[in-house]
Design a protein around this motif. Sequence first.
Motif, PDB file in Angstrom:
ATOM      1  N   UNK A 198      -8.390 -10.866  -1.760  1.00 54.73           N
ATOM      2  CA  UNK A 198      -8.741 -10.079  -2.585  1.00 54.73           C
ATOM      3  C   UNK A 198      -7.839  -8.968  -3.036  1.00 54.73           C
ATOM      4  N   UNK A 199      -7.122  -8.619  -1.854  1.00 55.57           N
ATOM      5  CA  UNK A 199      -6.019  -7.468  -2.232  1.00 55.57           C
ATOM      6  C   UNK A 199      -4.790  -7.980  -3.094  1.00 55.57           C
ATOM      7  N   UNK A 200      -4.453  -9.324  -2.713  1.00 63.61           N
ATOM      8  CA  UNK A 200      -3.730 -10.040  -3.498  1.00 63.61           C
ATOM      9  C   UNK A 200      -3.915 -10.056  -4.835  1.00 63.61           C
ATOM     10  N   UNK A 201      -5.402 -10.464  -5.096  1.00 62.72           N
ATOM     11  CA  UNK A 201      -5.620 -10.340  -6.658  1.00 62.72           C
ATOM     12  C   UNK A 201      -5.596  -9.167  -7.405  1.00 62.72           C
ATOM     13  N   UNK A 202      -5.858  -8.053  -6.681  1.00 58.80           N
ATOM     14  CA  UNK A 202      -5.604  -6.762  -7.065  1.00 58.80           C
ATOM     15  C   UNK A 202      -4.011  -6.366  -7.401  1.00 58.80           C
ATOM     16  N   UNK A 203      -3.324  -7.029  -6.753  1.00 57.73           N
ATOM     17  CA  UNK A 203      -1.876  -6.719  -7.110  1.00 57.73           C
ATOM     18  C   UNK A 203      -1.253  -5.655  -6.109  1.00 57.73           C
ATOM     19  N   UNK A 204      -1.939  -5.432  -5.023  1.00 55.08           N
ATOM     20  CA  UNK A 204      -1.342  -4.276  -4.122  1.00 55.08           C
ATOM     21  C   UNK A 204      -0.559  -4.844  -3.085  1.00 55.08           C
ATOM     22  N   UNK A 205      -0.245  -6.298  -2.779  1.00 59.04           N
ATOM     23  CA  UNK A 205       0.372  -6.542  -1.635  1.00 59.04           C
ATOM     24  C   UNK A 205       1.806  -6.788  -2.189  1.00 59.04           C
ATOM     25  N   UNK A 206       2.728  -6.207  -1.292  1.00 57.37           N
ATOM     26  CA  UNK A 206       3.979  -6.453  -1.598  1.00 57.37           C
ATOM     27  C   UNK A 206       4.839  -5.877  -0.010  1.00 57.37           C
ATOM     28  N   UNK A 207       6.169  -5.880  -0.316  1.00 55.76           N
ATOM     29  CA  UNK A 207       7.008  -5.342   0.953  1.00 55.76           C
ATOM     30  C   UNK A 207       6.739  -3.852   1.246  1.00 55.76           C
ATOM     31  N   UNK A 208       6.144  -3.102   0.559  1.00 49.61           N
ATOM     32  CA  UNK A 208       5.893  -1.767   0.888  1.00 49.61           C
ATOM     33  C   UNK A 208       4.462  -1.508   1.282  1.00 49.61           C
ATOM     34  N   UNK A 226       3.036 -13.986   3.728  1.00 51.02           N
ATOM     35  CA  UNK A 226       4.654 -14.078   3.864  1.00 51.02           C
ATOM     36  C   UNK A 226       4.978 -14.102   2.592  1.00 51.02           C
ATOM     37  N   UNK A 227       4.578 -14.649   1.668  1.00 53.55           N
ATOM     38  CA  UNK A 227       5.018 -14.851   0.201  1.00 53.55           C
ATOM     39  C   UNK A 227       5.230 -13.396  -0.486  1.00 53.55           C
ATOM     40  N   UNK A 228       4.249 -12.636   0.053  1.00 51.96           N
ATOM     41  CA  UNK A 228       4.447 -11.117  -0.467  1.00 51.96           C
ATOM     42  C   UNK A 228       5.138 -10.247   0.236  1.00 51.96           C
ATOM     43  N   UNK A 229       5.794 -10.657   1.387  1.00 51.10           N
ATOM     44  CA  UNK A 229       6.455  -9.910   2.257  1.00 51.10           C
ATOM     45  C   UNK A 229       5.761  -8.756   2.640  1.00 51.10           C
ATOM     46  N   UNK A 230       4.374  -8.977   3.093  1.00 51.29           N
ATOM     47  CA  UNK A 230       3.604  -7.674   3.334  1.00 51.29           C
ATOM     48  C   UNK A 230       3.544  -7.523   4.890  1.00 51.29           C
ATOM     49  N   UNK A 231       3.547  -6.378   5.182  1.00 50.34           N
ATOM     50  CA  UNK A 231       3.858  -5.985   6.702  1.00 50.34           C
ATOM     51  C   UNK A 231       2.422  -5.737   7.415  1.00 50.34           C
ATOM     52  N   UNK A 232       2.515  -6.147   8.816  1.00 47.64           N
ATOM     53  CA  UNK A 232       1.088  -5.975   9.628  1.00 47.64           C
ATOM     54  C   UNK A 232       1.128  -5.093  10.483  1.00 47.64           C
ATOM     55  N   UNK A 233       0.171  -3.969  10.799  1.00 44.55           N
ATOM     56  CA  UNK A 233       0.381  -3.422  12.072  1.00 44.55           C
ATOM     57  C   UNK A 233      -0.883  -4.074  13.102  1.00 44.55           C
ATOM     58  N   UNK A 234      -0.323  -4.439  14.121  1.00 43.44           N
ATOM     59  CA  UNK A 234      -1.262  -5.311  15.199  1.00 43.44           C
ATOM     60  C   UNK A 234      -1.780  -4.170  16.198  1.00 43.44           C
ATOM     61  N   UNK A 235      -2.974  -3.987  16.414  1.00 46.95           N
ATOM     62  CA  UNK A 235      -3.633  -3.031  17.382  1.00 46.95           C
ATOM     63  C   UNK A 235      -4.452  -3.792  18.244  1.00 46.95           C
ATOM     64  N   UNK A 236      -3.839  -4.500  19.454  1.00 47.64           N
ATOM     65  CA  UNK A 236      -4.749  -5.487  20.044  1.00 47.64           C
ATOM     66  C   UNK A 236      -5.750  -4.602  20.885  1.00 47.64           C
ATOM     67  N   UNK A 237      -5.627  -3.382  21.372  1.00 46.98           N
ATOM     68  CA  UNK A 237      -6.528  -2.838  22.488  1.00 46.98           C
ATOM     69  C   UNK A 237      -7.646  -2.374  21.808  1.00 46.98           C
ATOM     70  N   UNK A 238      -7.481  -1.748  20.424  1.00 44.76           N
ATOM     71  CA  UNK A 238      -8.565  -1.302  19.564  1.00 44.76           C
ATOM     72  C   UNK A 238      -9.436  -2.465  19.376  1.00 44.76           C
ATOM     73  N   UNK A 239      -8.730  -3.837  18.816  1.00 43.55           N
ATOM     74  CA  UNK A 239      -9.249  -4.722  18.494  1.00 43.55           C
ATOM     75  C   UNK A 239     -10.404  -5.668  19.653  1.00 43.55           C
ATOM     76  N   UNK A 240      -9.766  -5.482  20.775  1.00 39.07           N
ATOM     77  CA  UNK A 240     -10.384  -6.015  21.725  1.00 39.07           C
ATOM     78  C   UNK A 240     -11.844  -5.128  22.438  1.00 39.07           C
ATOM     79  N   UNK A 241     -11.311  -3.672  22.373  1.00 40.72           N
ATOM     80  CA  UNK A 241     -12.272  -2.744  22.767  1.00 40.72           C
ATOM     81  C   UNK A 241     -13.736  -2.674  21.930  1.00 40.72           C
ATOM     82  N   UNK A 242     -13.377  -2.967  20.520  1.00 41.93           N
ATOM     83  CA  UNK A 242     -14.551  -3.081  19.522  1.00 41.93           C
ATOM     84  C   UNK A 242     -15.061  -4.310  19.383  1.00 41.93           C
ATOM     85  N   UNK A 243     -14.640  -5.346  19.919  1.00 43.13           N
ATOM     86  CA  UNK A 243     -14.972  -6.633  19.930  1.00 43.13           C
ATOM     87  C   UNK A 243     -14.844  -7.302  18.757  1.00 43.13           C
TER      88      UNK A 243
END
Length: 350
Positions: A198-208, A226-243
């Motif tokens: 969905x975000x890709x369709x909107x054209x908002x995914x890129x390296x920034x 990978x194609x859009x060179x989009x970056x990810x912030x991984x938050x494992x503790x929050x993801x685990x705690x909120x299930x």
Amino acid sequence: MKFSILLLARQNNMKKIKFNLPLVNTHSHAAMVAFRGLAEGLPLNTWLNQYIWPMEKERLNPQFIYQNTQAAIKEMKANGIALFNDMYFFAEAIARAAEKMKMPAVIGEGIIDFPTPSAKTPQEALATTEKLLIQYKNHPLIKIAVAPHSIYTVSAENLIRAKELADQYKTIYHIHCAETKKEFDDCLAQNKLTPVAYLDKLGVLDGKTLLAHCVWLTDEDIEILAKRRTNVAHCPLSNLKLGSGVAPVAKMLAQGIIVALGTDGAASSNRLDVWEAGKFAVLLQKGINLDPTKISAKQAVAMMTVNGLRALGYESFHGKPLSYWQERLDQGGNYNYLYEAQSRDLDYKI
């Protein structure tokens, strides 16, 4: 042997482990330290709608944000964090707190379609963002990001407007994405697309673009990132705690995606400790993949240091180019002390 040395060091106040890289917290809501422990054992949707948003409506104001952001920065500094990326309300107060504490930060005013404590409309939040982009241009400590909250709180039109603003000022576009199964399923039902598609369709995914969480991804989503060179912030503790689940970090890294680490807010992760998040990130990938080679301690250290700098658009830090920090990372060995060391065991020298 290393564990024994570490244990003796704690008991006898011996020299700590030298660590000469900047820890980077790429996703936080710093002032939420004030809400730590107030809404536990709840799924994200209930946690947000029935507890966090009502508390924010009642309590948030510039002074609240200013004071509690300082408390959060003090905690982050104690855990070795040298740079943080924050999305919250009254962003100018966050910036003042970071400046007072002499803490480098990337800061975004949370943009939501409905009224927030700091903006009656998303247009007002966008105007605040642009004002801050101008005010803090070339500031030695503070960078301003554009920070729409999520696909389920911001319309397609405003998601695109936010990206246009980010592109105009060549800054980071920071948004929550694919955090929960509900978000994933709702997006499929409403748009016939995954959140990433969905975000890709909107054209908002890129390296920034920096996507926080990315727990619920298909293989096709990973290919898009990978194609859009989009970056990810991984938050494992929050993801685990909120299930919410476990992000497919090993798959993303294998596709060359820059994955960094975040603590999220202390209301959902309870500790502002990116070193701890890194340890969890490693162990989770080994467990869910049934493969102890996924991922290495060194990869986790890269995620919490140089990957964080890259994800936030830093070409240099503390007067040194990114290549300098990459070289330091490469010269640091295997970093296997990640498994036993806590952030308090490190001697931060950057």
